[in-house]
Every structure is written in structure tokens, then in C-alpha cells.
Scaffold this active site. Sequence first.
Site, PDB file in Angstrom:
ATOM      1  N   CYS A  59      -0.381   0.707 -17.917  1.00 34.70           N
ATOM      2  CA  CYS A  59       0.313   1.937 -17.519  1.00 34.70           C
ATOM      3  C   CYS A  59      -0.689   2.829 -16.793  1.00 34.70           C
ATOM      4  O   CYS A  59      -1.714   3.189 -17.368  1.00 34.70           O
ATOM      5  CB  CYS A  59       0.856   2.649 -18.756  1.00 34.70           C
ATOM      6  SG  CYS A  59       1.301   4.365 -18.415  1.00 34.70           S
ATOM      7  N   ASN A  89      -8.060  -4.712  -9.145  1.00 34.71           N
ATOM      8  CA  ASN A  89      -7.615  -5.822  -8.295  1.00 34.71           C
ATOM      9  C   ASN A  89      -6.144  -5.633  -7.939  1.00 34.71           C
ATOM     10  O   ASN A  89      -5.323  -5.359  -8.813  1.00 34.71           O
ATOM     11  CB  ASN A  89      -7.760  -7.163  -9.026  1.00 34.71           C
ATOM     12  CG  ASN A  89      -7.586  -8.346  -8.105  1.00 34.71           C
ATOM     13  OD1 ASN A  89      -8.383  -8.550  -7.193  1.00 34.71           O
ATOM     14  ND2 ASN A  89      -6.531  -9.114  -8.298  1.00 34.71           N
ATOM     15  N   GLU A  90      -5.827  -5.729  -6.684  1.00 35.80           N
ATOM     16  CA  GLU A  90      -4.433  -5.713  -6.228  1.00 35.80           C
ATOM     17  C   GLU A  90      -3.547  -4.793  -7.071  1.00 35.80           C
ATOM     18  O   GLU A  90      -2.572  -5.244  -7.694  1.00 35.80           O
ATOM     19  CB  GLU A  90      -3.871  -7.131  -6.205  1.00 35.80           C
ATOM     20  CG  GLU A  90      -4.521  -7.999  -5.159  1.00 35.80           C
ATOM     21  CD  GLU A  90      -3.795  -9.325  -4.915  1.00 35.80           C
ATOM     22  OE1 GLU A  90      -3.048  -9.781  -5.803  1.00 35.80           O
ATOM     23  OE2 GLU A  90      -3.995  -9.901  -3.833  1.00 35.80           O
ATOM     24  N   CYS A 135       7.344   4.200 -18.631  1.00 30.35           N
ATOM     25  CA  CYS A 135       7.201   4.551 -20.043  1.00 30.35           C
ATOM     26  C   CYS A 135       7.331   6.064 -20.245  1.00 30.35           C
ATOM     27  O   CYS A 135       7.427   6.824 -19.292  1.00 30.35           O
ATOM     28  CB  CYS A 135       5.863   4.051 -20.561  1.00 30.35           C
ATOM     29  SG  CYS A 135       4.464   5.058 -20.013  1.00 30.35           S
ATOM     30  N   CYS A 140       4.552   8.099 -18.586  1.00 27.07           N
ATOM     31  CA  CYS A 140       4.812   8.275 -17.152  1.00 27.07           C
ATOM     32  C   CYS A 140       5.936   9.281 -16.930  1.00 27.07           C
ATOM     33  O   CYS A 140       5.848  10.134 -16.039  1.00 27.07           O
ATOM     34  CB  CYS A 140       5.164   6.938 -16.495  1.00 27.07           C
ATOM     35  SG  CYS A 140       3.712   5.884 -16.231  1.00 27.07           S
ATOM     36  N   GLU A 178      -9.545 -11.888   0.498  1.00 25.20           N
ATOM     37  CA  GLU A 178      -9.075 -13.160  -0.049  1.00 25.20           C
ATOM     38  C   GLU A 178      -8.181 -13.873   0.954  1.00 25.20           C
ATOM     39  O   GLU A 178      -7.403 -13.240   1.666  1.00 25.20           O
ATOM     40  CB  GLU A 178      -8.207 -12.945  -1.308  1.00 25.20           C
ATOM     41  CG  GLU A 178      -8.900 -12.401  -2.515  1.00 25.20           C
ATOM     42  CD  GLU A 178      -7.927 -12.273  -3.701  1.00 25.20           C
ATOM     43  OE1 GLU A 178      -6.906 -12.993  -3.733  1.00 25.20           O
ATOM     44  OE2 GLU A 178      -8.186 -11.436  -4.575  1.00 25.20           O
ATOM     45  N   TRP A 204       1.386 -20.214  -5.976  1.00 29.08           N
ATOM     46  CA  TRP A 204       2.445 -19.356  -6.519  1.00 29.08           C
ATOM     47  C   TRP A 204       3.678 -19.244  -5.636  1.00 29.08           C
ATOM     48  O   TRP A 204       4.635 -18.591  -6.011  1.00 29.08           O
ATOM     49  CB  TRP A 204       1.889 -17.971  -6.840  1.00 29.08           C
ATOM     50  CG  TRP A 204       0.974 -17.407  -5.790  1.00 29.08           C
ATOM     51  CD1 TRP A 204      -0.383 -17.497  -5.766  1.00 29.08           C
ATOM     52  CD2 TRP A 204       1.336 -16.681  -4.600  1.00 29.08           C
ATOM     53  NE1 TRP A 204      -0.898 -16.872  -4.647  1.00 29.08           N
ATOM     54  CE2 TRP A 204       0.142 -16.357  -3.921  1.00 29.08           C
ATOM     55  CE3 TRP A 204       2.549 -16.273  -4.048  1.00 29.08           C
ATOM     56  CZ2 TRP A 204       0.129 -15.660  -2.721  1.00 29.08           C
ATOM     57  CZ3 TRP A 204       2.533 -15.571  -2.858  1.00 29.08           C
ATOM     58  CH2 TRP A 204       1.333 -15.265  -2.209  1.00 29.08           C
ATOM     59  N   GLU A 245      -3.445 -20.788 -12.273  1.00 33.97           N
ATOM     60  CA  GLU A 245      -3.916 -20.923 -10.891  1.00 33.97           C
ATOM     61  C   GLU A 245      -4.696 -22.213 -10.658  1.00 33.97           C
ATOM     62  O   GLU A 245      -5.421 -22.338  -9.676  1.00 33.97           O
ATOM     63  CB  GLU A 245      -4.765 -19.697 -10.512  1.00 33.97           C
ATOM     64  CG  GLU A 245      -3.907 -18.455 -10.390  1.00 33.97           C
ATOM     65  CD  GLU A 245      -4.650 -17.224  -9.911  1.00 33.97           C
ATOM     66  OE1 GLU A 245      -5.857 -17.102 -10.212  1.00 33.97           O
ATOM     67  OE2 GLU A 245      -4.023 -16.384  -9.256  1.00 33.97           O
TER      68      GLU A 245
HETATM   69  C1  GLA Z   1      -4.315 -12.596  -5.621  1.00 36.12           C
HETATM   70  C2  GLA Z   1      -5.323 -12.184  -6.655  1.00 36.12           C
HETATM   71  C3  GLA Z   1      -6.252 -13.288  -7.053  1.00 36.12           C
HETATM   72  C4  GLA Z   1      -5.518 -14.587  -7.157  1.00 36.12           C
HETATM   73  C5  GLA Z   1      -4.825 -14.875  -5.857  1.00 36.12           C
HETATM   74  C6  GLA Z   1      -4.132 -16.197  -5.824  1.00 36.12           C
HETATM   75  O1  GLA Z   1      -4.698 -12.348  -4.340  1.00 36.12           O
HETATM   76  O2  GLA Z   1      -6.069 -11.068  -6.268  1.00 36.12           O
HETATM   77  O3  GLA Z   1      -6.828 -12.940  -8.294  1.00 36.12           O
HETATM   78  O4  GLA Z   1      -4.583 -14.504  -8.178  1.00 36.12           O
HETATM   79  O5  GLA Z   1      -3.867 -13.894  -5.642  1.00 36.12           O
HETATM   80  O6  GLA Z   1      -3.488 -16.404  -4.590  1.00 36.12           O
HETATM   81 ZN    ZN Z   2       3.548   4.398 -17.995  1.00 37.93          ZN
END
Ligand code: GLA
Ligand code: ZN
EC number: 3.2.1.23
Length: 676
Positions: free
Chosen positions: A114, A148-149, A159, A162, A309, A317, A357
Site C-alpha cells: 500500500c 521496481n516498476e 484500503c 488510502c 530491461e 508472461w 520466471e
Molecule cells: C519486469 C520486471 C522484472 C521481470 C521482468 C520479466 O520488467 O521488472 O523483474 O519480472 O518484468 O519480463
Molecule cells: Zn492503501
Amino acid sequence: MTAMFGDFLFGGDYNPEQWPQESWEHDLELLGRAHINEATINVFSWALLEPSEGDYDFSMLDAIVASLDRHGVRIVMATGTAAVPAWMARRYPHVMRKGVDGTQQVFGGRHNFCPSSPKYRERARALASAVARRYAGHPGLVAWHVNNEYGNGGGYCYCETCAAAFRNWLRARYGTVDALNRAWCMNFWSHTIHDFDEVVPPVTYGDGIGTDKCVISGLQIDYRRFQNEQMLDCFRLERDAIRESDASTPITTNLMGTFKDLDYFAWGREMDVVSWDNYPGMDTQPSFTAMCHDLMRGVGGGRPFMLMEQTPNQQNWFPYCKVKRPGEVGKLSWQAVAHGADTVQFFQLKQSVGGCERFHGAVIGHDDSDRSRTYREVAALGADVAARAKRIMGSHVDAKVAVVFDWENYWSLEGCVGPTQGLRYPDEVHRFYRALWKRNVAVDVIESTADLETLRRYDLVVAPTLIMVKPGVADNLERYVEGGGVLVTGYMSGIHDEHDLVVEGGYPGPLRGLCGVWVEEIDAVAPGANVPVRLDVGDGAAVDCAGEIVASIIEPEGARTLATYGGDDFYAGTPAVTAHDVGDGRAIFVGTALDEDGIDALFDDVLHAAGVATIDAPNDVEVASRVGDDGTVYTIVTNTGDETRVWEREDGGRIVLDPFAVLLFEDGVPVAAPAR
Ligand code: GLA
Ligand code: ZN
């Protein structure tokens, strides 16, 4: 502009903690021979680094850093805060996100904290700070990678923490409930509120319609704005923690192209360098990938970005994951460089044996050797990049055309309940972008709120489906056109204000005078069907094409007609595309989502009117340039397709491009790739 890194980084995500330490030497030896000179580490190591609250254990990470050092591999150090450890979820269940359907997430997965949780924020900041204290000043460190992402997979959080923070955010934004009721049109369906505490986030068991539309679209847009800020706060928190120990190493977080949930322009303003993860699917068009690169460069204010990346082979995926064809990884990498990347990085350097993965491509595959096709291609690319890419670093793209991409507009367009569910904002932007790409026209991607000075840098501004016209935008566009600019906009534009309320007085609202048209009705075109359109291309000639998805029924108010609807519907014979000369410029209104032939034919005319130079190259062949501070022009010619193409050039030259071939020219002189 000086390059951000001393060397062209060629590397990617590396998770050696998944293997016994004895195997690392072998990995690094293999990676070194593939010219890998960078590793992004510690992306998902929170559980190892902080086995219990406040107790840090850096032994594994220290060992990883030491091995990389011994091999001279540069480090992009992640803060490791993207997947919360089990103990934290167990002890503080509310660090975990609550889904739009009310499901409280439990331990597991990733990217599902969260963003408002005080505990999450406290522990994430503490971890980022501990990591930064320990590794700041390390000689191999080239960048910090926060989290990350953000937002990937988990969606927004709905929640109670939030919700409470959202109500405060609304109080600050609107001041009074009356103002909020007006902004959201709350007399609709008895939604009038009398207290900010009555506001409920757009959950699917409340006002949310599915995950993307809402009974009250102002609520939806504001919730998106709010969640974007909460998430961005999390980024800032870690960034600032790093800055306490390290004053200068660039800080980034990896973005995801046209990812919907975050307004990346706002993010770009907070990052030292934009980085992003490029994962084209089986049927992603090369022009779409090019657009994403340009978008990411735009988010970074036009500066070079990091290709943080991409996969050296398959993803795992997508429902069906094709292996990359010979040469394809090289093509994708150089295409990124052509559009502004100053690094080429992979996910990942070594292929996992467990976890979901394990079928994702990696430089070192399950064969654990240098014999795989993937390894050999990466190694060849590494040699190529080492020989040819460094000279391009720090150079910029010189574009005379801007395409508008605006996240709030994205939310506004796709949040509409009616007149069609067929509109995907990135696809509509791409519909126009592709016509430019096919003519090898350099494009900058800008926000709708770009100021007049920015607009005036361009001979042509294209603003597809600009449904939300925020304050000041129409004025700027008008002055831009009056001053000689050419603007292309059209269907679905000029309908909403910044609250997602319809601007009364007829579409396209604030753009009506500029475009010289009144759109009286908007017809939806069934999936797979179309409306015939005849486009006048001058000298009595015409191109027959078609409109898809929506057809605006237009009454000209000063504009002249460039195309008309055909067929036998009641609006046959009325304008489908118009042009309005205003001051020294022109505003073109494209009333329907023209098919590829239609857009292509229209853009011949548009580019000519705007005086934009084009380059004729065969299908699939992309010609893109970057310009160094000293004026050197680096041109990258890429065959983005898997068929051989022959380019007969106007200067009499003839170039044969094998599938996925890449050629580099420096001021027109070929720069040869190293022999393989
Ligand atoms: C994303 C994530 C990575 C990995 C890749 C796989 O970009 O940042 O950690 O999971 O996807 O494609
Ligand atoms: Zn939240």
C-alpha cells in the site's frame, strides 16, 4: 550534453542470490566474455537484507558486490523495496494493498504494498537509507535503482489508509464539499455529499464499473491522480534517503512505456535519468516500440534514457512467448539507441531455475554455458555495442514534430462510458505516430500542457483524441497555430475539462473556434466495420479509405473539407476531415479514426503543409538520427522486419538490409560493425 555514464552500459538484472556462491565466478567469467559490463542487483532482496525488523544483514550483498568488483562489472544498485518480506506482511497486514474489489492482499507476489501505509513507507525509507549508506561512494556504482516498476501488476490500493488520505487530498484540493460536488457533478444519481468523509474510492462494489470506468468519472480521475502522487511520494522518499548519503550518483526507477496507472511525465520531473523496460509482444508493431522510446525520452525532458530491461530471448508472461529470431535482439537494442537509449540492459543475466520466471530468457540459460544461440547473440551484440555505441552517448534527437501523449487524457478517454468501448489511447496516438514513423520523421512526445515556447519549437503538433483540455491548453494551441504552426487533432477531442466534465456549448469545446468545426454527434462504428471516407488529395485526385471506431458528424464553421464520408448512411457526403487556416497556421480536424491508408495519405499533405522533411525508405526500414553537441549526426538504419529489404536511395546508392540488419552512419559515413 555530457553523457551520464563514462561507458556504454551493457548488462542487466542479476540475481546471484538464487545460486550457490561457488557458481558466481563461472557466471561472471561467461558474462565478461559476452562484454557484459554492468549488473543491476538487489532488486528483490528485502527478505535477505532485513530478516527481521530493523536487523540488517548485508553479507550476501557485500559478497555479490565484491565479486562484481573483481570482474570490473559496474553496478546499478536497487534499493530492494518492491517486494515486502513475509515478516512484515505478517506483523503489519496493512502494508499490503487492498484491491479494487476489496480483496486484502496477503504475503506473496510483488509490487503489492500500500503506497500510503506509514509502516511500508517507514521501512522502505529505512532500507533505502541503509543500502545507500553502505554502498554510496563505491567505485563501481553507476546508478541507483529505486524499487521496481511501480504499479505493475498490483493496481492501485483501495484500503482504508488510502481512503482516509484521499479524503484529505480532496479537502486540500477543493476546500469545500460544494466545490467537490460541482467538480464531480454529484447531483447525478443522488451522489451529493455533505462531508468529505462520505467519499468512497472507486471500488467495484461501489462507484467503480469494472476496474477502469466509474459512475462518477471525476472521482475516478482524481483517485488516479491521488494514487499517482502516493506512489510518487514513495519514490521521492527513497530518492531523498539515498541523497543523504550520495550527492551525485544518478537515481532512477524503471518505467513501463505507455503503462496507464502512473503519470510518467510527473515522474520524469523527479528522476535524474529515465529508465524503462521494453517488452514488445508477438504482434507489437516496430512503430509502437519506437513511439514508446520517444515517449520515455519525452518523459525525461528529451535527454537520453536507460533501456533498463529487455529480454535477450523469450518473455515468459505473455500467453504465447515466441523466441527471438536471429538478429532480433540486436535490432531491438539499436532501435532503442536510435531513439535515445544510452544503455542496453537485459532482464536477466542468468535464468532462474525456480519461480514463475524460469522460462524467461536470460543471457546465461539453463544450459549454463556459452553455447546457446542467445548467449552467442548477446556476446556479438556486446562486442558491437562496445565498438560502436559509446560515440552516440549524450547526443539528442532533433525533432520538428511533436506528438501529444497525456496521462490524464488517457484516463479521461478510456474512462468514458460511451459512445464506444473501442478506444485505447496508446493505440490512437500510435495511429498517427505510425504515419510519421513510416516517413522517418523524428518525433518528440510532449504533454498536452507543454507551454507555448515548447510548442513553437515544432512545425507540426499532433494531438490525437485530446478529450481533456486542461486550463491554458486551448489558448496555447491557438497561439501556436496563429503563429504559423500546424496542428492535427480530431475525433473525441475537446470534450472534457480537467474535472472530466463536458464543456458545454458543443464539441470540440475550447477547440471549436480553432478547428472551425462543430461536432454535433459522434457515431460509434461497430468492431470490424468501417465508414467509407474519400480524401481529397489535390488536383482532383482522391484516396478512398475508411474510418473506424467513431465517426464525428461535423458541421464546418469556417473550416474547409479535406475528406467526406461515403456510403449510404444519413451523414454520407458530410465532412470527415477538415482544415482551418488560422493566422499563419492551420488546424486539421480528423473526424474519424482513419485506417492506415487514410492517415498515410492525409499525412502526405499535412507534412507538406508543415514543411517537414521526410525520408523514403522501404517498408519496415527505420531511419533515425541523433545529433551530438558538436553537430555530428549519427544515423541508425534498422530493418525492423524479418524480410530482406533493398533500399534504392535517391542519391543512387543501393543498400541491402538483411532481416533485422542495423547500419550506423556518422555524418553519412558508414561505421562498420566488428567482424563476428
Ligand atoms: C519486469 C520486471 C522484472 C521481470 C521482468 C520479466 O520488467 O521488472 O523483474 O519480472 O518484468 O519480463
Ligand atoms: Zn492503501
